[in-house]
Each structure stands twice: as C-alpha cells, then as structure tokens.
Design a protein around this motif. Sequence first.
Motif, PDB file in Angstrom:
ATOM      1  N   ALA A 135      33.296  38.722 -69.311  1.00 17.22           N
ATOM      2  CA  ALA A 135      33.598  37.335 -68.960  1.00 17.22           C
ATOM      3  C   ALA A 135      34.741  36.799 -69.805  1.00 17.22           C
ATOM      4  CB  ALA A 135      32.351  36.468 -69.147  1.00 17.22           C
ATOM      5  N   ASN A 158      33.613  32.194 -60.798  1.00 17.32           N
ATOM      6  CA  ASN A 158      33.769  31.090 -61.739  1.00 17.32           C
ATOM      7  C   ASN A 158      35.223  30.918 -62.160  1.00 17.32           C
ATOM      8  OD1 ASN A 158      32.214  29.194 -63.732  1.00 17.32           O
ATOM      9  ND2 ASN A 158      33.638  30.310 -65.025  1.00 17.32           N
ATOM     10  N   SER A 159      35.900  32.054 -62.375  1.00 17.33           N
ATOM     11  CA  SER A 159      37.305  31.980 -62.762  1.00 17.33           C
ATOM     12  C   SER A 159      38.180  31.556 -61.591  1.00 17.33           C
ATOM     13  CB  SER A 159      37.763  33.341 -63.307  1.00 17.33           C
ATOM     14  OG  SER A 159      39.077  33.267 -63.791  1.00 17.33           O
ATOM     15  N   PRO A 211      44.276  36.081 -67.152  1.00 13.48           N
ATOM     16  CA  PRO A 211      44.231  35.864 -65.704  1.00 13.48           C
ATOM     17  C   PRO A 211      44.845  36.990 -64.890  1.00 13.48           C
ATOM     18  CG  PRO A 211      45.953  34.523 -66.697  1.00 13.48           C
ATOM     19  CD  PRO A 211      45.184  35.146 -67.828  1.00 13.48           C
ATOM     20  N   PRO A 217      34.517  28.103 -68.591  1.00 17.68           N
ATOM     21  CA  PRO A 217      34.165  29.505 -68.872  1.00 17.68           C
ATOM     22  C   PRO A 217      32.667  29.686 -69.081  1.00 17.68           C
ATOM     23  CG  PRO A 217      36.069  28.837 -70.162  1.00 17.68           C
ATOM     24  CD  PRO A 217      35.533  27.585 -69.522  1.00 17.68           C
ATOM     25  N   ILE A 221      38.103  38.228 -68.473  1.00 20.42           N
ATOM     26  CA  ILE A 221      38.535  37.605 -67.220  1.00 20.42           C
ATOM     27  C   ILE A 221      39.035  36.187 -67.460  1.00 20.42           C
ATOM     28  CG2 ILE A 221      37.721  36.746 -64.982  1.00 20.42           C
ATOM     29  CD1 ILE A 221      35.948  39.197 -64.795  1.00 20.42           C
ATOM     30  N   GLU A 222      38.377  35.453 -68.326  1.00 23.11           N
ATOM     31  CA  GLU A 222      38.774  34.076 -68.579  1.00 23.11           C
ATOM     32  C   GLU A 222      40.062  33.993 -69.395  1.00 23.11           C
ATOM     33  OE1 GLU A 222      37.602  31.492 -67.257  1.00 23.11           O
ATOM     34  OE2 GLU A 222      35.789  32.297 -66.350  1.00 23.11           O
ATOM     35  N   GLU A 223      40.224  34.893 -70.354  1.00 24.21           N
ATOM     36  CA  GLU A 223      41.385  34.810 -71.249  1.00 24.21           C
ATOM     37  C   GLU A 223      42.613  35.502 -70.698  1.00 24.21           C
ATOM     38  OE1 GLU A 223      40.142  36.330 -74.997  1.00 24.21           O
ATOM     39  OE2 GLU A 223      38.817  34.631 -75.445  1.00 24.21           O
ATOM     40  N   LEU A 233      42.418  39.218 -62.950  1.00 24.24           N
ATOM     41  CA  LEU A 233      41.827  38.517 -61.817  1.00 24.24           C
ATOM     42  C   LEU A 233      42.811  38.454 -60.662  1.00 24.24           C
ATOM     43  CD1 LEU A 233      39.435  37.003 -60.711  1.00 24.24           C
ATOM     44  CD2 LEU A 233      40.327  34.918 -61.721  1.00 24.24           C
ATOM     45  N   THR A 261      38.137  27.958 -61.116  1.00 28.77           N
ATOM     46  CA  THR A 261      38.623  27.252 -62.312  1.00 28.77           C
ATOM     47  C   THR A 261      37.539  26.371 -62.926  1.00 28.77           C
ATOM     48  OG1 THR A 261      39.526  25.378 -61.054  1.00 28.77           O
ATOM     49  CG2 THR A 261      40.992  27.273 -61.442  1.00 28.77           C
TER      50      THR A 261
END
Length: 224
Positions: A103, A187-188, A110, A194, A106-108, A113, A191
């Motif tokens: 997670a 979730n990513s 992009p 996180p 993926i969040e940090e 993704l 937007t």
Amino acid sequence: MSVRPDTAPRPASPREEDPRRVRSRARLLDAATTLLATGGADAVTIEAVTATAGVARATLYRHFANGTELVAAAFARLLPPAPPVPAQGDLRTRLVELLTAQARIIEEAPTPLTAMCWMGMGPGLRDLTSDGEEHARPELQSLREVLVERYRSSFDKVLATPEAREELGDFDYDLALIQLLGPIVFNSLATLPPLDRRACESLVDDFLAARRARRNGRPPRRNG
C-alpha cells in the motif's frame, strides 16, 4: 614465434554487445523515462525521445519496434522494487506486513499504478513464449509480465506455500490477490486518503475469515 595463451586474441562472445549499441539504448531509455516521469505516456513520442536523447530515429528502431514498446520499457524502468517479504510470523502477520508495504509503494509511487492501468495495451501473458528473441529482449515482453514477476513474487512467498494451503485450503490464487490488492488500487485511483496499517489489517482479517469459513463449509457472514 608462439603467442602466450594469456595474450592471444580471443574472438568476441556472441553475447557481448557493441558498447555503442549499449550506450545508445541507455540514452534512449534515459530520455523516455524522463519524459514519462514529467509528462506521462503521451509525452513519450518517437520525435521527443530521439530529440532528447540526441539519437537518430533509425537507431531507435534498432532497439524498439514501435512507440508502445518504448513506453513499456520506460514504465518497467520506473517501477520501484517489490516490497520485502517478512521472514517470521504466522500467515496473518506476514500478510499484514506485506500488504502494508505494498500500500505504501502504490501511494508513494504513482507510476506503478499508472502502469497497471496502461498495461492492458500489451499482449497477454499466454502469447509470450519462454524462449526465442522475444524472451531474450525484455523490451518485447508485456509490461504486465514485468509487474507480475516483480510484485506477485512477494505474495508467492506467503500465499503459495504449504503452510498457507494447509490453513486456507484450496483457493483461487488470482482471486485472492484481487481481494487483497484490489481495495488498495481502487483507493489510490479514487484519490482517497492512504490506507494505514489498521486498514490493511482489516483487509487481511476479512480475507482470512472468508477463506476459513468456506473451508469449513460455512458461507461467510455478512454485516447488516
């Protein structure tokens, strides 16, 4: 006069590439990666890459068959390393640690993704062979395969084990990955804030509870 063995000229190995070819490919990938990171996939055009790299169009086509292949190679270059796999702990602990790390990636970052959304442009994995030129040249492989090799391998070390099979029984492995990673990717994409460790614990607990219920012949309990 005989030539000493250590100074005798040796024929070049067929696997040794021309240094000029190596340099030109590196310059093209440097340019494509920079354009991709700053302007997205649309910025990675043949014209822009050759101009930025200072390489002729003909040289580019010696390395890449088309623009799609070039973008795929640039995406693969930007992918961060796979999350580490916890060496200790029970199945729940290892899944929580792995999902939390995934997670965060993926969040940090992009780019992975974006690649997940874009990779559908490539050929299916079943169309790729395990030998021949396509396998020898990574840029000809589907970006989907690169992602699978890099990220799925971490989950293989937790889920594709005798311990996991013993605890969970037989299950659809691909569906399990979707159930665990799907909410993180969504979730990513949406937007949303996180997902933290507590959220990852809930995802793992729901997954394990559903699997154990099915193994025991009981339908998963539904809230409400």
